[in-house]
Design a protein around this motif. Structure first.
Motif, PDB file in Angstrom:
ATOM      1  N   ASP A 176      79.494 -68.238 -25.976  1.00  0.00           N
ATOM      2  CA  ASP A 176      78.717 -67.800 -26.950  1.00  0.00           C
ATOM      3  C   ASP A 176      78.351 -66.472 -26.893  1.00  0.00           C
ATOM      4  OD1 ASP A 176      77.241 -67.830 -29.010  1.00  0.00           O
ATOM      5  OD2 ASP A 176      75.507 -69.049 -28.118  1.00  0.00           O
ATOM      6  N   LEU A 177      78.188 -65.971 -25.605  1.00  0.00           N
ATOM      7  CA  LEU A 177      77.492 -64.900 -25.249  1.00  0.00           C
ATOM      8  C   LEU A 177      78.291 -63.527 -25.043  1.00  0.00           C
ATOM      9  CD1 LEU A 177      74.619 -65.754 -22.814  1.00  0.00           C
ATOM     10  CD2 LEU A 177      74.483 -65.435 -25.451  1.00  0.00           C
ATOM     11  N   LYS A 178      79.727 -63.795 -25.316  1.00  0.00           N
ATOM     12  CA  LYS A 178      80.467 -62.698 -25.072  1.00  0.00           C
ATOM     13  C   LYS A 178      80.556 -61.454 -25.938  1.00  0.00           C
ATOM     14  CE  LYS A 178      84.192 -64.568 -21.999  1.00  0.00           C
ATOM     15  NZ  LYS A 178      85.378 -65.161 -22.006  1.00  0.00           N
ATOM     16  N   SER A 179      80.049 -61.884 -26.981  1.00  0.00           N
ATOM     17  CA  SER A 179      79.953 -60.671 -28.094  1.00  0.00           C
ATOM     18  C   SER A 179      78.556 -60.674 -28.797  1.00  0.00           C
ATOM     19  CB  SER A 179      80.760 -60.932 -29.320  1.00  0.00           C
ATOM     20  OG  SER A 179      80.333 -62.367 -30.094  1.00  0.00           O
ATOM     21  N   ALA A 180      77.741 -61.066 -28.043  1.00  0.00           N
ATOM     22  CA  ALA A 180      76.134 -61.225 -28.204  1.00  0.00           C
ATOM     23  C   ALA A 180      75.328 -59.828 -27.594  1.00  0.00           C
ATOM     24  CB  ALA A 180      75.297 -62.528 -27.849  1.00  0.00           C
ATOM     25  N   ALA A 181      74.264 -59.537 -28.100  1.00  0.00           N
ATOM     26  CA  ALA A 181      73.639 -58.344 -27.427  1.00  0.00           C
ATOM     27  C   ALA A 181      72.064 -58.602 -27.457  1.00  0.00           C
ATOM     28  CB  ALA A 181      73.863 -56.868 -28.288  1.00  0.00           C
ATOM     29  N   GLY A 182      71.432 -57.833 -26.540  1.00  0.00           N
ATOM     30  CA  GLY A 182      69.760 -58.143 -26.731  1.00  0.00           C
ATOM     31  C   GLY A 182      69.525 -59.512 -26.178  1.00  0.00           C
ATOM     32  N   VAL A 183      70.160 -60.265 -25.184  1.00  0.00           N
ATOM     33  CA  VAL A 183      70.030 -61.500 -24.841  1.00  0.00           C
ATOM     34  C   VAL A 183      69.208 -61.674 -23.543  1.00  0.00           C
ATOM     35  CG1 VAL A 183      71.284 -63.737 -24.126  1.00  0.00           C
ATOM     36  CG2 VAL A 183      72.209 -62.185 -25.903  1.00  0.00           C
ATOM     37  N   VAL A 184      68.314 -62.730 -23.377  1.00  0.00           N
ATOM     38  CA  VAL A 184      67.581 -62.831 -21.983  1.00  0.00           C
ATOM     39  C   VAL A 184      67.926 -64.419 -21.728  1.00  0.00           C
ATOM     40  CG1 VAL A 184      65.453 -63.478 -23.426  1.00  0.00           C
ATOM     41  CG2 VAL A 184      65.597 -62.776 -20.620  1.00  0.00           C
ATOM     42  N   LEU A 185      68.013 -64.628 -20.531  1.00  0.00           N
ATOM     43  CA  LEU A 185      68.285 -66.009 -20.066  1.00  0.00           C
ATOM     44  C   LEU A 185      67.155 -66.203 -18.884  1.00  0.00           C
ATOM     45  CD1 LEU A 185      72.149 -66.290 -19.179  1.00  0.00           C
ATOM     46  CD2 LEU A 185      71.028 -66.819 -21.253  1.00  0.00           C
ATOM     47  N   ALA A 186      66.564 -67.559 -19.076  1.00  0.00           N
ATOM     48  CA  ALA A 186      65.808 -68.099 -18.246  1.00  0.00           C
ATOM     49  C   ALA A 186      66.332 -69.257 -17.595  1.00  0.00           C
ATOM     50  CB  ALA A 186      64.382 -68.316 -18.819  1.00  0.00           C
ATOM     51  N   VAL A 187      66.782 -69.326 -16.099  1.00  0.00           N
ATOM     52  CA  VAL A 187      67.490 -70.531 -15.381  1.00  0.00           C
ATOM     53  C   VAL A 187      66.548 -70.952 -14.411  1.00  0.00           C
ATOM     54  CG1 VAL A 187      69.577 -70.779 -14.376  1.00  0.00           C
ATOM     55  CG2 VAL A 187      69.486 -68.888 -15.949  1.00  0.00           C
ATOM     56  N   ASN A 188      66.749 -72.338 -14.695  1.00  0.00           N
ATOM     57  CA  ASN A 188      66.173 -73.209 -13.602  1.00  0.00           C
ATOM     58  C   ASN A 188      67.214 -73.589 -12.570  1.00  0.00           C
ATOM     59  OD1 ASN A 188      64.843 -75.250 -12.216  1.00  0.00           O
ATOM     60  ND2 ASN A 188      64.393 -76.551 -13.853  1.00  0.00           N
ATOM     61  N   LEU A 189      67.240 -72.847 -11.468  1.00  0.00           N
ATOM     62  CA  LEU A 189      68.195 -73.104 -10.429  1.00  0.00           C
ATOM     63  C   LEU A 189      68.156 -74.485  -9.935  1.00  0.00           C
ATOM     64  CD1 LEU A 189      68.215 -69.642  -8.357  1.00  0.00           C
ATOM     65  CD2 LEU A 189      70.056 -70.839  -9.394  1.00  0.00           C
ATOM     66  N   ARG A 190      67.053 -75.153  -9.874  1.00  0.00           N
ATOM     67  CA  ARG A 190      67.060 -76.655  -9.404  1.00  0.00           C
ATOM     68  C   ARG A 190      68.024 -77.457 -10.329  1.00  0.00           C
ATOM     69  NH1 ARG A 190      61.572 -78.129  -6.255  1.00  0.00           N
ATOM     70  NH2 ARG A 190      62.021 -76.204  -5.051  1.00  0.00           N
ATOM     71  N   ALA A 191      68.371 -76.960 -11.473  1.00  0.00           N
ATOM     72  CA  ALA A 191      69.016 -77.602 -12.477  1.00  0.00           C
ATOM     73  C   ALA A 191      70.514 -77.672 -11.805  1.00  0.00           C
ATOM     74  CB  ALA A 191      69.178 -77.056 -13.856  1.00  0.00           C
ATOM     75  N   PHE A 192      71.072 -76.772 -11.178  1.00  0.00           N
ATOM     76  CA  PHE A 192      72.380 -76.547 -10.671  1.00  0.00           C
ATOM     77  C   PHE A 192      72.656 -77.311  -9.460  1.00  0.00           C
ATOM     78  CE2 PHE A 192      71.869 -72.819 -13.181  1.00  0.00           C
ATOM     79  CZ  PHE A 192      73.164 -72.570 -13.792  1.00  0.00           C
ATOM     80  N   ALA A 193      71.460 -77.580  -8.670  1.00  0.00           N
ATOM     81  CA  ALA A 193      71.398 -78.430  -7.536  1.00  0.00           C
ATOM     82  C   ALA A 193      71.187 -79.951  -7.434  1.00  0.00           C
ATOM     83  CB  ALA A 193      70.331 -77.794  -6.222  1.00  0.00           C
ATOM     84  N   ARG A 194      71.186 -80.340  -8.894  1.00  0.00           N
ATOM     85  CA  ARG A 194      70.790 -81.709  -8.875  1.00  0.00           C
ATOM     86  C   ARG A 194      71.873 -83.035  -8.445  1.00  0.00           C
ATOM     87  NH1 ARG A 194      72.691 -80.143 -13.526  1.00  0.00           N
ATOM     88  NH2 ARG A 194      74.102 -81.457 -15.145  1.00  0.00           N
ATOM     89  N   ASP A 195      73.138 -82.391  -8.513  1.00  0.00           N
ATOM     90  CA  ASP A 195      74.229 -83.346  -7.845  1.00  0.00           C
ATOM     91  C   ASP A 195      74.449 -83.099  -6.613  1.00  0.00           C
ATOM     92  OD1 ASP A 195      74.608 -84.494 -10.361  1.00  0.00           O
ATOM     93  OD2 ASP A 195      75.842 -82.656 -10.970  1.00  0.00           O
ATOM     94  N   ASP A 196      73.627 -82.471  -5.604  1.00  0.00           N
ATOM     95  CA  ASP A 196      73.954 -82.090  -4.168  1.00  0.00           C
ATOM     96  C   ASP A 196      75.221 -81.513  -4.118  1.00  0.00           C
ATOM     97  OD1 ASP A 196      71.290 -83.203  -3.506  1.00  0.00           O
ATOM     98  OD2 ASP A 196      71.962 -85.106  -3.742  1.00  0.00           O
ATOM     99  N   ASP A 197      75.692 -80.705  -4.768  1.00  0.00           N
ATOM    100  CA  ASP A 197      76.947 -80.145  -4.756  1.00  0.00           C
ATOM    101  C   ASP A 197      76.634 -78.573  -4.527  1.00  0.00           C
ATOM    102  OD1 ASP A 197      79.636 -79.110  -4.470  1.00  0.00           O
ATOM    103  OD2 ASP A 197      80.376 -80.328  -6.214  1.00  0.00           O
ATOM    104  N   ASP A 198      76.602 -78.166  -3.211  1.00  0.00           N
ATOM    105  CA  ASP A 198      75.986 -76.769  -2.930  1.00  0.00           C
ATOM    106  C   ASP A 198      77.338 -75.793  -3.371  1.00  0.00           C
ATOM    107  OD1 ASP A 198      73.616 -77.720  -2.145  1.00  0.00           O
ATOM    108  OD2 ASP A 198      73.994 -77.367  -0.051  1.00  0.00           O
ATOM    109  N   ARG A 199      78.445 -76.171  -3.006  1.00  0.00           N
ATOM    110  CA  ARG A 199      79.431 -75.253  -3.623  1.00  0.00           C
ATOM    111  C   ARG A 199      79.568 -75.143  -4.859  1.00  0.00           C
ATOM    112  NH1 ARG A 199      84.478 -76.523   0.715  1.00  0.00           N
ATOM    113  NH2 ARG A 199      83.589 -75.938   2.608  1.00  0.00           N
ATOM    114  N   ALA A 200      79.639 -75.933  -5.639  1.00  0.00           N
ATOM    115  CA  ALA A 200      79.708 -75.995  -7.258  1.00  0.00           C
ATOM    116  C   ALA A 200      78.480 -75.305  -7.802  1.00  0.00           C
ATOM    117  CB  ALA A 200      79.779 -77.316  -7.677  1.00  0.00           C
ATOM    118  N   ALA A 201      77.386 -75.415  -7.160  1.00  0.00           N
ATOM    119  CA  ALA A 201      76.192 -74.778  -7.777  1.00  0.00           C
ATOM    120  C   ALA A 201      76.282 -73.284  -7.455  1.00  0.00           C
ATOM    121  CB  ALA A 201      74.834 -75.423  -6.882  1.00  0.00           C
ATOM    122  N   ALA A 202      76.719 -72.874  -6.208  1.00  0.00           N
ATOM    123  CA  ALA A 202      76.840 -71.588  -5.644  1.00  0.00           C
ATOM    124  C   ALA A 202      77.962 -70.765  -6.743  1.00  0.00           C
ATOM    125  CB  ALA A 202      77.373 -71.300  -4.316  1.00  0.00           C
TER     126      ALA A 202
END
Length: 372
Positions: free
Chosen positions: A96-122
């Motif tokens: 969705d963002l490949k052609s977008a401009a002026g975008v800001v993301l706010a990312v909750n990193l804990r959302a990536f670690a919820r499955d206890d899969d560190d490699r996938a999160a990294a």
């Protein structure tokens, strides 16, 4: 890097929406990854992140504001924010963002670690971080300071630690070296995150911590040197309480350095400058990307219009190095006219360079360096 059009600075500068940080760091580079290292507490992290989101909501240069989290949503975002789920939803987000401009993301990193899969999160965070940097998407990452599994703290260009009511600028690539280590008091309220100017106590704390780390000392070691408690040194380093003037003078004498040196600490081992508008504005409008008298080094980024010519105001009696980043360029010397392609470098030992001519139909970019 592609920059979005419009915005409060003509599109060349993004903002935190937090005046003190925008003043200190001269805003944000488009594509910058900002890592907020927070206390290890889910409720506290949520309150802090929501405070930052309220500030981001006030920045007019952002055309899209997106929160990346899990379901159910852990953060309450102001109106105007979109939501994307972490995990599989990231593939849709990137597309969705490949052609977008002026975008800001706010990312909750804990959302990536919820499955206890560190490699996938990294892997997922690295992919998103690299994509953001390449496509000019400003990304704010939020996680506990002690959590290193995601690797974002090493990927980020700007790292801000929030502890005990103070922000500490751990990394700020592309800014003045004095910015790193700055400590600023903050508070959270209905208006979001409010940051106050740094204090004398914060300056002393930054200097103490820097010098102590350089010498490999513990806080207890430094405390014993001047007859105070390790707790007093710890509080001084965090900018919570200043040491007495007598203690500062005693410490300065025993360390063998001036009080000014104690407050400033040693310069860092590197300084990164970026070749866009923010890098130029931070030096007061001078045309030099790097200008170091101590190293005898000066560098400009020269942008040459199609079929045009340009040159920085360098002295002709110093050695010069030219590196063509983009385009086909002819270098005009007193007795020669070498032509450089993209990726070519030219060293001129004497007599100097008169100018560079862009032989192409698109803008050329040349990194031009003068050294003693």
């Amino acid at each position: 890097m592609r920059l979005p059009a419009g915005g409060e600075d003509g599109g060349s500068v993004a903002l935190f929406g937090i005046p003190q940080l925008d003043q200190l760091l001269h805003g944000l580079f488009w594509g910058e990854n900002v890592f907020w290292a927070l206390d290890d507490d889910d409720a506290g992290m949520a309150r802090f992140a929501e405070g930052v989101l309220r500030c981001i909501a006030r920045v007019s240069s952002f055309t899209r504001r997106i929160v990346v989290d899990v379901e159910p949503r852990r953060w309450t975002a102001p109106d105007g924010f979109e939501f994307y789920p972490a995990g599989a939803g990231l593939h849709d987000l990137v597309a969705d963002l490949k052609s977008a401009a002026g975008v800001v993301l706010a990312v909750n990193l804990r959302a990536f670690a919820r499955d206890d899969d560190d490699r996938a999160a990294a892997w997922a965070t690295a992919q998103l971080g690299h994509f953001a940097l390449q496509h000019g998407v400003v990304t704010h990452w939020f996680d506990a300071a002690a959590d290193q599994t995601s690797g974002v703290q090493t990927l980020a260009q700007c790292v801000i630690e929030a502890r005990a009511g103070h922000l500490r600028i751990e990394r700020a690539d592309g800014r003045r070296s004095q910015v790193r280590g700055a400590m600023l008091p903050y508070r959270l309220g209905e208006e979001g995150l409010t940051v106050d100017a740094t204090s004398a106590a914060s300056l002393l704390g930054r200097g103490l911590r820097s010098i102590r780390h350089q010498r490999g000392w513990t806080q207890a070691h430094l405390a014993e040197l001047v007859g105070v408690s390790a707790s007093a040194i710890s509080q001084a380093e965090r900018g919570q309480h200043a040491l007495s003037l007598e203690t500062v003078l005693d410490l300065s004498d025993k360390l063998g350095m001036s009080v000014d040196h104690l407050l400033r600490g040693q310069p860092p081992s590197y300084e990164l400058a970026r070749a866009d508008g923010i890098a130029w504005s931070r030096t007061g409008g001078t045309p030099y990307l790097i200008d170091s008298e101590a190293l005898g080094l000066r560098m400009s980024v020269v942008r040459i219009p199609p079929r045009g010519s340009a040159a920085p105001a360098f002295r002709t009696d110093k050695a010069q190095v030219l590196l063509v980043a983009v385009g086909l360029v002819q270098v005009v010397l007193p007795a020669a006219r070498p032509i450089l392609r993209q990726g070519d470098a030219l060293t001129v030992h004497r007599a100097g360079v008169s100018s560079c001519r862009n032989l192409g139909d698109d803008e050329a970019i040349v990194f031009w360096q003068e050294h003693d």
